[in-house]
Design a protein around this motif. Sequence first.
Motif, PDB file in Angstrom:
ATOM      1  N   MET A   1       0.879  -1.302   0.057  1.00  0.00           N
ATOM      2  CA  MET A   1      -0.049  -0.251   0.003  1.00  0.00           C
ATOM      3  C   MET A   1       0.882   1.209  -0.014  1.00  0.00           C
ATOM      4  O   MET A   1       1.446   1.446   0.884  1.00  0.00           O
ATOM      5  N   ALA A   2       0.662   2.092  -0.986  1.00  0.00           N
ATOM      6  CA  ALA A   2       1.445   3.253  -0.986  1.00  0.00           C
ATOM      7  C   ALA A   2       0.547   4.286  -0.129  1.00  0.00           C
ATOM      8  O   ALA A   2      -0.519   4.546  -0.175  1.00  0.00           O
ATOM      9  N   GLU A   3       1.545   5.037   0.535  1.00  0.00           N
ATOM     10  CA  GLU A   3       0.499   5.746   1.517  1.00  0.00           C
ATOM     11  C   GLU A   3       1.546   7.151   1.782  1.00  0.00           C
ATOM     12  O   GLU A   3       2.961   7.012   1.509  1.00  0.00           O
ATOM     13  N   VAL A   4       0.876   8.554   1.898  1.00  0.00           N
ATOM     14  CA  VAL A   4       1.654   9.621   2.409  1.00  0.00           C
ATOM     15  C   VAL A   4       1.338  10.033   3.648  1.00  0.00           C
ATOM     16  O   VAL A   4       0.346   9.925   3.889  1.00  0.00           O
ATOM     17  N   THR A   5       2.143  10.398   4.455  1.00  0.00           N
ATOM     18  CA  THR A   5       2.066  10.635   5.734  1.00  0.00           C
ATOM     19  C   THR A   5       2.007  12.109   6.094  1.00  0.00           C
ATOM     20  O   THR A   5       3.068  12.734   5.578  1.00  0.00           O
ATOM     21  N   GLY A   6       1.727  12.541   7.240  1.00  0.00           N
ATOM     22  CA  GLY A   6       1.773  13.948   7.531  1.00  0.00           C
ATOM     23  C   GLY A   6       3.113  13.908   8.963  1.00  0.00           C
ATOM     24  O   GLY A   6       4.091  13.075   8.490  1.00  0.00           O
ATOM     25  N   ILE A   7       3.065  14.507   9.753  1.00  0.00           N
ATOM     26  CA  ILE A   7       4.174  14.164  10.963  1.00  0.00           C
ATOM     27  C   ILE A   7       4.281  13.046  11.389  1.00  0.00           C
ATOM     28  O   ILE A   7       3.208  12.493  12.136  1.00  0.00           O
ATOM     29  N   LYS A   8       5.180  12.356  11.400  1.00  0.00           N
ATOM     30  CA  LYS A   8       5.411  10.761  11.590  1.00  0.00           C
ATOM     31  C   LYS A   8       5.401  10.684  13.179  1.00  0.00           C
ATOM     32  O   LYS A   8       4.659   9.518  13.531  1.00  0.00           O
ATOM     33  N   GLU A   9       5.573  11.433  14.059  1.00  0.00           N
ATOM     34  CA  GLU A   9       5.901  11.456  15.408  1.00  0.00           C
ATOM     35  C   GLU A   9       4.499  11.373  16.031  1.00  0.00           C
ATOM     36  O   GLU A   9       4.238  10.608  16.982  1.00  0.00           O
ATOM     37  N   ILE A  10       3.349  11.884  15.324  1.00  0.00           N
ATOM     38  CA  ILE A  10       1.936  11.842  15.695  1.00  0.00           C
ATOM     39  C   ILE A  10       1.383  10.523  15.678  1.00  0.00           C
ATOM     40  O   ILE A  10       0.350   9.936  16.128  1.00  0.00           O
ATOM     41  N   ILE A  11       1.848   9.941  14.464  1.00  0.00           N
ATOM     42  CA  ILE A  11       1.244   8.572  14.007  1.00  0.00           C
ATOM     43  C   ILE A  11       1.481   7.470  14.941  1.00  0.00           C
ATOM     44  O   ILE A  11       2.584   6.634  14.632  1.00  0.00           O
ATOM     45  N   LYS A  12       0.802   7.390  16.279  1.00  0.00           N
ATOM     46  CA  LYS A  12       0.935   6.343  16.999  1.00  0.00           C
ATOM     47  C   LYS A  12      -0.782   5.714  17.191  1.00  0.00           C
ATOM     48  O   LYS A  12      -1.553   6.418  17.132  1.00  0.00           O
TER      49      LYS A  12
END
Lengths: 271, 356, 74
Positions: free
Chosen positions: A1-12
Amino acid sequence: MAEVTGIKEIIKPENLAYKRTRIMTDNVLSYCPGCGHGTTHRILAEVIDEEGLQSEAIGVSPVGCSVLLYHYIDIDWQEAAHGRAPAVATGIKRLLPDKFVFTYQGDGDLAAIGTAETIHTCNRGENILIIFINNGIYGMTGGQMAPTTLPGMRSSTSPYGRDVKVMGNPLKITDIIATLPGTYYVTRQSVHTPANVRKTKKAMLKAARYQKLNKGTCFIEIVSNCPSGWKMTPVQSNKWMEENMLKYYPLGDLKVPPEETVQNANNPEKK
Amino acid sequence: MEKELRLMKGNEAIAEAAIRAGADGYFGYPITPQSEILEYLMEANPSRTTGMVVLQAESEIAAINMVYGGAACGKKVMTSSSSPGISLKQEGITYIAGAELPCLIVNVVRGGPGLGTIQPAQSDYFQATKGGGHGDYHLIVLAPASVQEMADFVDLSFELAFKYRNPVMILSDGAIGQMMEKVWLAPQKERSKTYPEWATTGKPPERERNIITSLDLDPYAQEQFNKKLVAKYNEIREKEVRYEEFQCDDAEYLFVAYGTSARVCQKSVQLARAQGIKAGLLRPITLFPYPSVRIGSLAEKVRIILSVEMSAGQMVEDVMLSVNGKVPVFHFGRMGGIVTTPDEVVDYLKSKIIGG
Amino acid sequence: MAKIRGSIVVNIDRCKGCEVCTVNCPTGTIAMAKEVNHKGYFYAFPANPDLCIGCANCAMVCPDGVITVYKTKI
């Protein structure tokens, strides 16, 4: 799955605020970009998930763009003939009264070919939920005039605009439904803005709870868009819908049950 | 529980037999000459005894779609109507066949076309046996010739319907529906508490979701499904043919007739034999599957075959296919709601013998 | 006062580029990419990730459910 993310540290996991519900299957929706069907499916799936109805739900899909709805929500499904979903749902609910039974129908299905089934099912007060997608057009067959097409609105079978003298007037079937004693909760919503999505979800939650209490037919119209049929971009179509469709089909409750039943429904002993 | 002897109309017998067969639901709409089925069920009110649901729908179309919904839940459900109403149900019937759902449809036939008449006829044979709605499909079709068979075939229909996941039609007519005869009623069966694995009953976590549909947008998959149906129909042709013979052993002239016409022809056989004409009768009990093989073998022994039907000649085509040119095949029958008399049949036969 | 910060994840394979999310984003976080996904759609992406407040508006109006939202207080 290709994805784009915002600020990585928040992604928990502990920060998760919104995720597509697991009740939606992994199948890619067959709808055109920006179509309200997908949003409505997701809201419905969220309600089924949050109310714990997956093992009780039996859905009836229509003929129209959402004919393949059974590919998208992970519950038991029946696919009905064009317009017959309320009769099919009646058969299901009468024989399995403890299940959560609903139909999902477009304007052609519900308000043209299936008018008799719609009216009589509501008139009997069948204890089901009817979800009615009104985008004023036959999407699947390529943009023909629907019973709900606005006066003057162009479609492939009203290429010069709907002439009400010749082609009849747009049918406000939800207003008719609201007059029937068999219906308990009748409302008209939309899904084109976050606020409207929230309201639609609330309406579906209420309807699901009313069904548990055997209150009668709940009917939710969702005024929606058809970017392809209307020949607009999705964003334009939502704007056009607000400016035109919602004038003719104003949003809001058409029949509201006594509020205390909702509170009672909130406190049943959990199964 | 013992069997019970009652004097009943054919329509009433169907209704009572449905309750006793442990049917879960009936959905119907009034039409002459079969309204007694719905009336009887409403009066019997089995919701208080067996729990069977009985509902008067707003149309035949709604009724058959209620049957679709109930059948897809794995329930024993049925509807009944008469010819014009059965035409309305055809959409639902083809969807039911396409979704492979078991159910019972009763057609108490009246004369047509159009609004026609309310008197008995056998003019819905093509519609019943060749599909009726669009697409390649068949119903299993049972043709009762007595009130007793009206009752007996209800349970048999449900058995066949569930065995093959296929709609079953009882093709009766206004005469058998309306006439009163003694009938032995089977003891009350309990309604089933189990569900077939394909039924939509709400998806528990441990199984995949069940989807009841007749739609496949992929033509290759649809063709595979069509082939599956063909295989099923062939199995039904092989295993479920039912017929009855009356004085066929030494017959030189064979009547083929079902339902009311078969009763008439029994008398015609006796009248003909009294005049020295060795007549016999083959009565198809299943119209699909058709007793083609037996008729084909009888064609080796007889001189003429006469298909007697209250129609312009519909079943006669199946007789001809079965006979495959071995002997001459004729059709005789009254139409418009008139029941053929035994004498008329014998007279026609004699004209064919003398003329032929 | 605690500040709310958000972050989104867009499944670009399934995005159909309808842009409904972008007009419903109150902070201008999400925008359409200049390149297309494997289906040929210009997909949505967090163009200004620092602006995201995790309100989930974008996810809520997304017909294809391609957006996952995370949110935290700082």
